[in-house]
Design an enzyme around this catalytic site. Structure first.
Site, short mmCIF file in Angstrom:
data_model
loop_
_atom_site.label_atom_id
_atom_site.label_comp_id
_atom_site.label_asym_id
_atom_site.label_seq_id
_atom_site.Cartn_x
_atom_site.Cartn_y
_atom_site.Cartn_z
N ASP A 192 1.05 8.80 -2.30
CA ASP A 192 1.39 7.56 -1.60
C ASP A 192 2.91 7.44 -1.49
O ASP A 192 3.62 7.55 -2.51
CB ASP A 192 0.84 6.37 -2.40
CG ASP A 192 0.24 5.31 -1.51
OD1 ASP A 192 0.86 4.99 -0.48
OD2 ASP A 192 -0.85 4.79 -1.84
N ASP A 239 2.68 4.02 3.23
CA ASP A 239 2.35 2.61 3.09
C ASP A 239 3.05 1.79 4.18
O ASP A 239 4.24 1.98 4.43
CB ASP A 239 2.81 2.15 1.69
CG ASP A 239 2.40 0.75 1.36
OD1 ASP A 239 1.19 0.49 1.30
OD2 ASP A 239 3.30 -0.10 1.14
N GLU A 248 -0.49 3.97 7.10
CA GLU A 248 -1.16 2.68 7.00
C GLU A 248 -0.49 1.75 7.99
O GLU A 248 0.71 1.49 7.89
CB GLU A 248 -1.05 2.12 5.58
CG GLU A 248 -1.74 0.77 5.44
CD GLU A 248 -1.32 0.00 4.22
OE1 GLU A 248 -2.14 -0.77 3.69
OE2 GLU A 248 -0.16 0.14 3.78
N HIS A 256 -8.07 0.33 -2.31
CA HIS A 256 -7.56 -0.46 -3.43
C HIS A 256 -7.17 -1.88 -3.04
O HIS A 256 -6.89 -2.69 -3.92
CB HIS A 256 -6.33 0.25 -4.01
CG HIS A 256 -5.21 0.37 -3.00
ND1 HIS A 256 -5.27 1.23 -1.93
CD2 HIS A 256 -4.03 -0.27 -2.90
CE1 HIS A 256 -4.17 1.11 -1.20
NE2 HIS A 256 -3.40 0.20 -1.76
N ASP A 257 -7.13 -2.16 -1.74
CA ASP A 257 -6.75 -3.50 -1.27
C ASP A 257 -7.92 -4.31 -0.76
O ASP A 257 -7.73 -5.41 -0.25
CB ASP A 257 -5.72 -3.38 -0.14
CG ASP A 257 -4.31 -3.09 -0.65
OD1 ASP A 257 -4.04 -3.39 -1.83
OD2 ASP A 257 -3.50 -2.56 0.13
#
Length: 540
Positions: free
Chosen positions: A95, A190, A242, A316-317
């Site tokens: 990430d 991200d 993302e 994860h979100d």
């Protein structure tokens, strides 16, 4: 192997497996479970941030891009993990949080100390705009005692970087080259479409200021620079961006190979269909028509213009998709398989979030004290301030909190679900006694179904390479699409409801082969009846 044949598995390192008994998952834990991931059949694992961080936003507040947070282990542990994974046919994706750094990062500290070079690494203004932070409140905070303000689109301890400064870009490109030298073959960027802020920052009340910093044309220039300076010459490297509040048109630009930007993009429109009036912290049944519209819009446009989607239900979100889109109490197994088919047979690269392959559920916490995520706790206070009772606010938190997916992985039925021998950093989910890897491998069918889907993508070019066209877009219960490649076609039908659904098969598919099915179905006929949460794929 083409990237279009790959399947990627996401691991939230804090919650995967704890080997040193401190209640926190670690790199050695991931290494220990490589045989399990090989058994599943995945090709790459994406790790959420493992860098030194104050953990104000669970690692997305990076304090040092070039080191490992001690709670996860050492650089030697990471190198061992990379070597072991590679020996088992699995690569590592890291990430990259390049929109902002922690205010504990050396760059920010030196900026605060008065070094002009590092002050230019951040977005500082004498007067703040009216932009709103994605975590609530104003998006600007005082820059020490200077009388100026710094931009933080997220938590106050996450200071946005100034990508207009060439020195910042070069620092970040060097980060990529460093990890490439460690054998990393994948990068997930991200909120990368937020790095291009307007040169002159002004009030922008529209949509909390998002138009002034989302999907700006200059972002494409920055990503091309990044591609050319780092991963562009290595054909094995997989990149995914993302994209916050993006459009199909921009995602085509980000991912069309001729443009040399990214391999694929995540978008989140399909996961906002249970947001009342577009607001996350609300509770409502999901809007199926809107869900289909989003899938068909991105699927069709990306197919026509040679873009590439990253496909997912969970991360994860997000709370678990099984709790959002399925009557999990009555149809957990069928629903899990249907959701899997809907994306694994689709056009794009599928991502599996840890636990999805065994049908894990939200944790069913009973108290706000069990949640740790900053966004969740802020939202709870805001809901109370808006006049809700504690019970009303908590009901919304239970359905939307990011912590729903961050609970420890459920390996077995022991006290702490096989994740650790001590109390974990976050409570174990209530379902762990019944829903765990040990039991699933022994007597379940979801894991095996995922194995089959992963294998089909590698065996059938129509799945990996085929085009996308919507099928029966107006059907009130069924999400259907057709994939075509050469002389072959695949019809995929997914019933998203607990009621049976009837439809007519196109003539061309009546003589087809049932490629995969989560029910036992009799011979194909012109009119068929899909069972609750049935998924059926017909190949010709």
């Amino acid at each position: 192997m083409s990237v279009k044949e790959k399947v990627i598995y996401q691991i939230y390192p804090k919650s995967f497996l704890d080997t040193n008994q401190d209640g926190i998952g670690d790199l050695q834990g991931i290494k220990r479970k490589i045989p399990y991931l090989k058994q599943l059949g995945v090709d790459m694992i994406w790790l959420n941030p493992i860098y030194p961080s104050p953990q104000k936003d669970n690692g997305y507040d990076v304090a040092d891009y070039l080191a490992i947070h001690p709670m996860f282990g050492t650089m030697k542990d990471f190198e061992e993990l990379t070597t072991t994974a590679k020996a088992n046919g699995i690569e590592i994706m890291l990430d990259m949080v390049f929109n902002h750094v922690s205010t504990e990062h050396e760059w920010f500290k030196r900026a605060l100390a008065g070094e002009k070079k590092f002050q230019d690494y951040f977005i500082l203004r004498d007067e703040p705009t009216d932009w709103v932070s994605k975590f609530g409140g104003n998006a600007w905070a005082p820059f020490g005692e200077t009388g100026r303000y710094y931009l933080h689109l997220f938590e106050q301890s996450q200071a946005d970087l100034n990508w207009r400064n060439p020195a910042v870009r070069e620092e970040l490109f060097e980060v990529l080259r460093f990890w490439m030298s460690k054998g990393v073959k994948g990068f997930r960027f991200d909120v990368i479409n937020l790095i291009g802020k307007d040169e002159v920052l002004q009030d922008c009340a529209e949509n909390d200021g998002k138009p002034a910093y989302t999907d700006q044309p200059i972002v494409h220039e920055y990503i091309k620079m990044m591609n050319q300076a780092s991963f562009g010459e290595d054909e094995e490297i997989v990149t995914v961006g993302e994209m916050s509040s993006t459009t199909p048109e921009n995602c085509i630009l980000y991912t069309n190979p001729e443009r040399e930007e990214l391999t694929m993009t995540f978008n989140f429109h399909h996961l906002k269909v249970d947001y009342m009036d577009g607001k996350k912290w609300t509770k409502m049944p999901f809007d199926f028509a809107k869900l289909k519209e989003n899938f068909h819009s991105f699927g069709t446009k990306m197919s026509q213009e040679n873009g590439w989607n990253a496909l997912f239900w969970n991360n994860h979100d997000q709370p678990r998709a099984l709790n959002r889109f399925v009557d999990a109490e009555n149809y957990r197994v069928a629903g899990a398989k249907m959701l899997a088919s809907a994306i694994h047979l689709n056009r794009g690269t599928p991502y599996i979030y840890m636990g999805e392959e065994i049908g894990m559920l939200d944790p069913a916490f009973e108290s706000i004290d069990q949640y740790v995520d900053v966004e969740t706790l802020n939202a709870y206070e805001e809901l109370l301030e808006a006049g809700m009772s504690e019970e009303e606010a908590f009901e919304i938190i239970k359905t939307k909190a990011r912590d729903n997916s961050r609970i420890p992985m459920q390996w077995d039925h022991s006290e702490f679900s096989g994740f650790s021998n001590v109390a974990p950093w976050m409570s174990v989910g209530k379902s762990a006694k019944e829903l765990n890897v040990a039991r699933e491998l022994k007597e379940g069918t979801i894991f095996n179904y995922y194995q089959r889907l992963i294998q089909l993508r590698k065996e059938y070019p129509v799945i990996a390479e085929g085009s996308y066209e919507a099928f029966l877009p107006e059907h009130p219960q069924v999400y259907g699409y057709i994939r075509r490649w050469g002389n072959h076609s695949l019809l995929v039908l997914n019933n998203f409801f607990s009621q049976k659904a009837t439809l007519d098969l196109p003539e061309e598919f009546l003589s087809g082969e049932v490629l995969i099915n989560n029910y036992e179905t009799e011979k194909l006929a012109k009119r068929i009846e899909l069972q609750p949460y049935q998924s059926l794929a017909i190949y010709i």
